[in-house]
Design a protein around this motif. Structure first.
Motif, mmCIF file in Angstrom:
data_model
loop_
_atom_site.group_PDB
_atom_site.id
_atom_site.type_symbol
_atom_site.label_atom_id
_atom_site.label_comp_id
_atom_site.label_asym_id
_atom_site.label_seq_id
_atom_site.Cartn_x
_atom_site.Cartn_y
_atom_site.Cartn_z
ATOM 1 N N TRP A 1 0.851 -1.279 -0.038
ATOM 2 C CA TRP A 1 0.074 0.000 0.135
ATOM 3 C C TRP A 1 0.767 1.303 0.258
ATOM 4 O O TRP A 1 0.500 2.016 -0.832
ATOM 5 N N VAL A 2 1.833 1.525 0.912
ATOM 6 C CA VAL A 2 2.332 2.746 0.979
ATOM 7 C C VAL A 2 3.427 2.864 -0.170
ATOM 8 O O VAL A 2 3.694 3.959 -0.373
ATOM 9 N N LEU A 3 3.732 1.586 -0.960
ATOM 10 C CA LEU A 3 4.783 1.847 -2.104
ATOM 11 C C LEU A 3 3.865 2.345 -3.235
ATOM 12 O O LEU A 3 4.178 3.238 -4.042
ATOM 13 N N VAL A 4 2.635 1.835 -3.392
ATOM 14 C CA VAL A 4 1.718 2.181 -4.495
ATOM 15 C C VAL A 4 0.571 3.470 -4.415
ATOM 16 O O VAL A 4 0.370 3.952 -5.445
ATOM 17 N N ASP A 5 0.312 3.318 -3.074
ATOM 18 C CA ASP A 5 -0.694 4.402 -2.875
ATOM 19 C C ASP A 5 -0.448 5.956 -3.510
ATOM 20 O O ASP A 5 -1.293 6.439 -3.885
ATOM 21 N N PRO A 6 0.589 6.348 -3.426
ATOM 22 C CA PRO A 6 0.400 7.684 -3.783
ATOM 23 C C PRO A 6 0.519 7.972 -5.340
ATOM 24 O O PRO A 6 -0.106 8.931 -5.508
ATOM 25 N N PHE A 7 0.825 6.954 -6.023
ATOM 26 C CA PHE A 7 0.317 7.230 -7.569
ATOM 27 C C PHE A 7 -1.134 6.833 -7.589
ATOM 28 O O PHE A 7 -1.862 7.417 -8.417
ATOM 29 N N VAL A 8 -1.724 5.930 -6.979
ATOM 30 C CA VAL A 8 -3.157 5.530 -7.238
ATOM 31 C C VAL A 8 -3.893 6.683 -6.540
ATOM 32 O O VAL A 8 -4.943 7.111 -7.271
ATOM 33 N N ALA A 9 -3.428 7.347 -5.491
ATOM 34 C CA ALA A 9 -4.247 8.478 -4.986
ATOM 35 C C ALA A 9 -4.195 9.682 -5.988
ATOM 36 O O ALA A 9 -5.157 10.253 -6.040
ATOM 37 N N LEU A 10 -2.980 9.896 -6.792
ATOM 38 C CA LEU A 10 -3.108 11.121 -7.532
ATOM 39 C C LEU A 10 -4.043 10.772 -8.771
ATOM 40 O O LEU A 10 -4.589 12.007 -9.184
ATOM 41 N N PHE A 11 -4.273 9.570 -9.260
ATOM 42 C CA PHE A 11 -5.045 9.654 -10.458
ATOM 43 C C PHE A 11 -6.601 9.153 -9.843
ATOM 44 O O PHE A 11 -7.686 8.817 -10.715
ATOM 45 N N THR A 12 -6.714 9.000 -8.522
ATOM 46 C CA THR A 12 -8.160 8.609 -8.196
ATOM 47 C C THR A 12 -8.802 9.746 -7.151
ATOM 48 O O THR A 12 -9.530 10.846 -7.625
ATOM 49 N N ALA A 13 -8.563 9.691 -5.974
ATOM 50 C CA ALA A 13 -8.997 10.568 -4.864
ATOM 51 C C ALA A 13 -8.599 12.063 -5.076
ATOM 52 O O ALA A 13 -9.233 12.782 -4.822
ATOM 53 N N ALA A 14 -7.237 12.211 -5.674
ATOM 54 C CA ALA A 14 -6.784 13.512 -5.322
ATOM 55 C C ALA A 14 -6.931 14.262 -6.811
ATOM 56 O O ALA A 14 -7.053 15.501 -6.923
ATOM 57 N N LEU A 15 -7.434 13.545 -7.679
ATOM 58 C CA LEU A 15 -7.533 14.141 -9.169
ATOM 59 C C LEU A 15 -8.697 15.244 -9.208
ATOM 60 O O LEU A 15 -8.188 16.210 -9.723
ATOM 61 N N PRO A 16 -9.791 14.854 -8.694
ATOM 62 C CA PRO A 16 -10.952 16.058 -8.640
ATOM 63 C C PRO A 16 -10.205 17.239 -8.109
ATOM 64 O O PRO A 16 -10.244 18.526 -8.479
ATOM 65 N N GLY A 17 -9.766 17.338 -6.694
ATOM 66 C CA GLY A 17 -9.033 18.480 -6.011
ATOM 67 C C GLY A 17 -8.041 19.123 -7.007
ATOM 68 O O GLY A 17 -7.885 20.287 -6.923
ATOM 69 N N LEU A 18 -7.050 18.354 -7.714
ATOM 70 C CA LEU A 18 -6.072 18.864 -8.318
ATOM 71 C C LEU A 18 -6.744 19.934 -9.509
ATOM 72 O O LEU A 18 -6.250 20.695 -10.198
ATOM 73 N N LEU A 19 -7.852 19.012 -10.162
ATOM 74 C CA LEU A 19 -8.496 19.629 -11.267
ATOM 75 C C LEU A 19 -9.113 20.987 -10.937
ATOM 76 O O LEU A 19 -9.059 21.995 -11.467
ATOM 77 N N VAL A 20 -9.756 20.929 -9.658
ATOM 78 C CA VAL A 20 -10.215 22.361 -9.024
ATOM 79 C C VAL A 20 -9.243 23.572 -8.889
ATOM 80 O O VAL A 20 -9.414 24.422 -9.113
ATOM 81 N N LEU A 21 -8.022 22.799 -8.331
ATOM 82 C CA LEU A 21 -6.828 24.007 -8.268
ATOM 83 C C LEU A 21 -6.518 24.326 -9.303
ATOM 84 O O LEU A 21 -6.090 25.616 -9.664
ATOM 85 N N TYR A 22 -6.370 23.287 -10.289
ATOM 86 C CA TYR A 22 -5.922 23.943 -11.660
ATOM 87 C C TYR A 22 -6.891 24.799 -12.225
ATOM 88 O O TYR A 22 -6.590 25.719 -13.126
ATOM 89 N N GLY A 23 -8.233 24.610 -12.159
ATOM 90 C CA GLY A 23 -9.195 25.772 -12.561
ATOM 91 C C GLY A 23 -8.970 27.042 -11.977
ATOM 92 O O GLY A 23 -9.194 28.112 -12.495
ATOM 93 N N ILE A 24 -8.755 26.989 -10.528
ATOM 94 C CA ILE A 24 -8.466 28.137 -9.710
ATOM 95 C C ILE A 24 -7.352 28.931 -10.116
ATOM 96 O O ILE A 24 -7.315 30.183 -10.459
ATOM 97 N N TRP A 25 -6.277 28.207 -10.629
ATOM 98 C CA TRP A 25 -4.968 28.950 -11.095
ATOM 99 C C TRP A 25 -5.187 29.419 -12.623
ATOM 100 O O TRP A 25 -4.809 30.477 -13.053
ATOM 101 N N GLY A 26 -6.112 28.824 -13.482
ATOM 102 C CA GLY A 26 -6.666 29.311 -14.554
ATOM 103 C C GLY A 26 -7.118 30.801 -14.332
ATOM 104 O O GLY A 26 -7.167 31.822 -15.295
ATOM 105 N N TYR A 27 -8.263 31.008 -13.525
ATOM 106 C CA TYR A 27 -8.740 32.076 -13.261
ATOM 107 C C TYR A 27 -7.617 33.246 -12.565
ATOM 108 O O TYR A 27 -7.614 34.316 -13.279
ATOM 109 N N VAL A 28 -6.638 32.760 -11.987
ATOM 110 C CA VAL A 28 -5.722 33.815 -11.690
ATOM 111 C C VAL A 28 -4.678 34.391 -12.903
ATOM 112 O O VAL A 28 -4.395 35.405 -12.897
#
Length: 438
Positions: free
Chosen positions: A117-144
Motif C-alpha cells: 500500500w505505502v509503495l503504490v498508494d501515492p500514484f493511485v491517490a494521484l489519479f483517483t481521490a486527489a484528481l478532482p481536487g487537483l482539477l479544481v486547483l488547476y481551474g482556480i489557477w486558470g482564473y488567476v
C-alpha cells in the motif's frame, strides 16, 4: 426553503467536500510513506539481529498509520474496511516469546499488503481521490492567469501555456485569451467537483482491496471473535444463574421457610389460643402472596411471558408502561425474530431504559424497532443531559458484550447536553408472524 432546494444544496456541499477530502488523502499519505521507507530500511537489515529486533516496532508503527487511513476511508467514503491483522500470539517472556511474535508478524499477509500500500498508494491517490481536487486547483489557477498572472509570467519568461491556451501577450486578442482561459478553468472546476464523490469511492474500493482482510485473516478473526463471545456468554449465563439463586435464597425461599415455621406454631396454638392462631394464619396468607409475587417477578426477569406470547414489540411496550419516564415505542417488525435474538434484544433495551431513568436526567425516551437487510435494528433515544460513554460504568459495555454473542453491534452517540442515542443491530432471520399489531 423547499425540500428540492435543500437536497440540491446538500448534493453540492457533498461534491465540494469530496474534492478536498481527496486532496487530504494524498497529503496525509506522506507520513505513511515515510513510515514505509523506515519499514523498508528495517527489512533490508532483516538478516541481522538488529533487523529482527526492530521489525515488530516498525510493523506496529506502520499498522497504526494505516489504521488511521482505514478510519478515514470508513468515514469519508461509502466503503467499509475491517482491520485485517491475524491475532497475535499471547505474550511470552524471553527471546523465545520475542521470536514467536516476530514470526507471527512476518508471516501475516496483511503486513506485506500494508507495505504494498505505502509503495503504490501515492500514484493511485494521484489519479483517483486527489484528481478532482487537483482539477479544481488547476481551474482556480486558470482564473488567476486570466485575471493578471498570465502577462506577468510571460513577461518574466515563464511558461506561457494553460492547457492548450496561450496566456501571454502576442498570442491573439486579449479578449480571446481571457475567454479561452476562463472556459478551460471553469471546465476543470466543474469536472473536478462533479467526479469527486465517485473518484473518492473508487479510491475507497482500492483501499479495501489492499488494506481489507484476506479470507485467511477474516476466518481467523471470526474464530477469535466467536471464542471471545462464547466465553462472555458462558460468564453471563453463570452470573445470571448466581443472580437467580441469590434472589430465590434471599426472597421466596426465606419466606417459604418462615411460612413453614409459622404453620408449625399455628399447629400448636389451634387448641390453646385460636385467636392467635387465626392472626398467624392471616400473616402466613400475606407472606404466601408476597412469595408468589416475588416468584412471578423472578420468572418475568428470566423470560417475560409477554415476550414469549406476543413478541419483542409488545414486550417493550409493556416495559414502557411500567417505566418512570415517558416512553414512546414504535415497532415495525413484519414477523418475529428468532427467540434467542429476541430475548437478548429485549433485555438490552430493558437495561438501556433503566440506565436512562438512573443517569440521563431525561423526561422522555423514544424506542424505534425495525428490520431491514437481515438486521434487527433498535434505537433508544432520550432527551437527557448526554455525556454517556461505553466505559462510563453505565452497563453499556456489558450490553455490547452480550449482543456480541449474536454478532450484534452497539453504537452510542451522546454529546454533552444531549440527546443520547443508543443503536443496536443484531443479524437474524424472522421466524414467525407477529401475533399482535405493533
Amino acid at each position: 426553503m423547499s425540500g428540492g432546494l435543500v437536497k440540491e444544496k446538500t448534493r453540492v456541499r457533498r461534491h465540494a467536500i469530496a474534492a478536498w477530502r481527496g486532496l487530504a488523502f494524498m497529503v496525509l499519505g506522506i507520513p505513511a510513506t515515510l513510515v514505509g521507507l523506515w519499514f523498508l530500511t528495517v527489512i533490508s537489515m532483516i538478516t541481522s539481529f538488529v533487523g529482527v529486533l526492530l521489525f515488530p516496532s516498525a510493523t506496529m508503527l506502520l499498522r497504526s498509520q494505516l489504521d488511521g487511513y482505514r478510519d478515514r476511508i470508513n468515514r469519508w467514503t461509502d466503503v467499509r474496511i475491517e482491520r485485517p491483522y491475524l491475532p497475535e500470539p499471547e505474550a511470552e517472556p524471553g527471546i523465545h516469546g520475542y521470536f514467536k511474535r516476530f514470526i507471527a508478524l512476518i508471516s501475516d499477509p496483511a503486513t506485506w499488503r500494508d507495505y504494498l500500500w505505502v509503495l503504490v498508494d501515492p500514484f493511485v491517490a494521484l489519479f483517483t481521490a486527489a484528481l478532482p481536487g487537483l482539477l479544481v486547483l488547476y481551474g482556480i489557477w486558470g482564473y488567476v492567469l486570466a485575471a493578471f498572472a498570465g502577462d506577468l509570467i510571460g513577461r518574466y519568461g515563464g511558461n506561457d501555456w494553460y492547457a492548450f491556451v496561450h496566456v501571454t501577450e502576442g498570442y491573439g486578442s486579449d479578449t480571446g485569451r481571457v475567454v479561452s482561459t476562463l472556459v478551460v478553468a471553469t471546465a476543470c472546476v466543474v469536472i473536478g467537483y462533479a467526479i469527486a464523490p465517485r473518484m473518492l469511492n473508487v479510491y475507497g474500493r482500492w483501499g479495501r482491496s489492499i488494506l481489507g482482510p484476506t479470507q485467511k485473516s477474516r476466518l481467523a478473526l471470526r474464530v477469535q471473535h466467536l471464542t471471545e463471545t462464547r466465553s462472555e456468554a458462558v460468564d453471563a449465563s453463570a452470573a445470571e444463574l448466581r443472580r437467580i439463586e441469590r434472589d430465590l435464597h434471599d426472597g421466596a425461599q426465606a419466606r417459604l421457610v418462615a411460612m413453614g415455621m409459622t404453620l408449625g406454631a399455628i399447629e400448636h396454638l389451634l387448641d390453646k389460643d385460636p385467636e392467635k392462631a387465626r392472626l398467624l394464619l392471616s400473616e402466613t396468607r400475606a407472606s404466601s402472596a408476597k412469595a408468589l409475587h416475588e416468584l412471578r417477578d423472578l420468572v418475568r426477569g428470566i423470560h417475560p411471558p409477554v415476550l414469549a406470547d406476543r413478541g419483542i414489540g409488545d414486550a417493550v411496550k409493556a416495559l414502557a408502561l411500567d417505566h418512570p419516564l415517558s416512553v414512546e415505542v414504535r415497532a415495525d417488525l413484519p414477523e418475529r425474530p428468532e427467540a434467542p435474538v429476541e430475548s437478548a434484544a429485549y433485555f438490552a433495551v430493558s437495561e438501556i431504559l433503566t440506565n436512562a431513568a438512573k443517569h440521563s436526567g431525561a423526561s422522555r425516551v423514544w424506542v424505534d424497532m425495525g428490520y431491514e437487510n437481515g438486521m434487527l435494528r433498535i434505537t433508544v433515544t432520550d432527551d437527557g443531559r448526554g455525556g454517556a460513554a461505553l466505559d462510563g460504568g453505565t452497563g453499556l459495555r456489558g450490553i455490547e458484550r452480550r449482543i456480541g454473542t449474536f454478532d450484534g453491534v452497539l453504537a452510542l452517540s451522546s454529546p454533552v447536553g444531549g440527546p443520547t442515542m443508543v443503536t443496536l443491530e443484531l443479524p437474524c432471520a424472522l421466524s414467525s408472524p407477529k401475533t399482535s399489531p405493533s
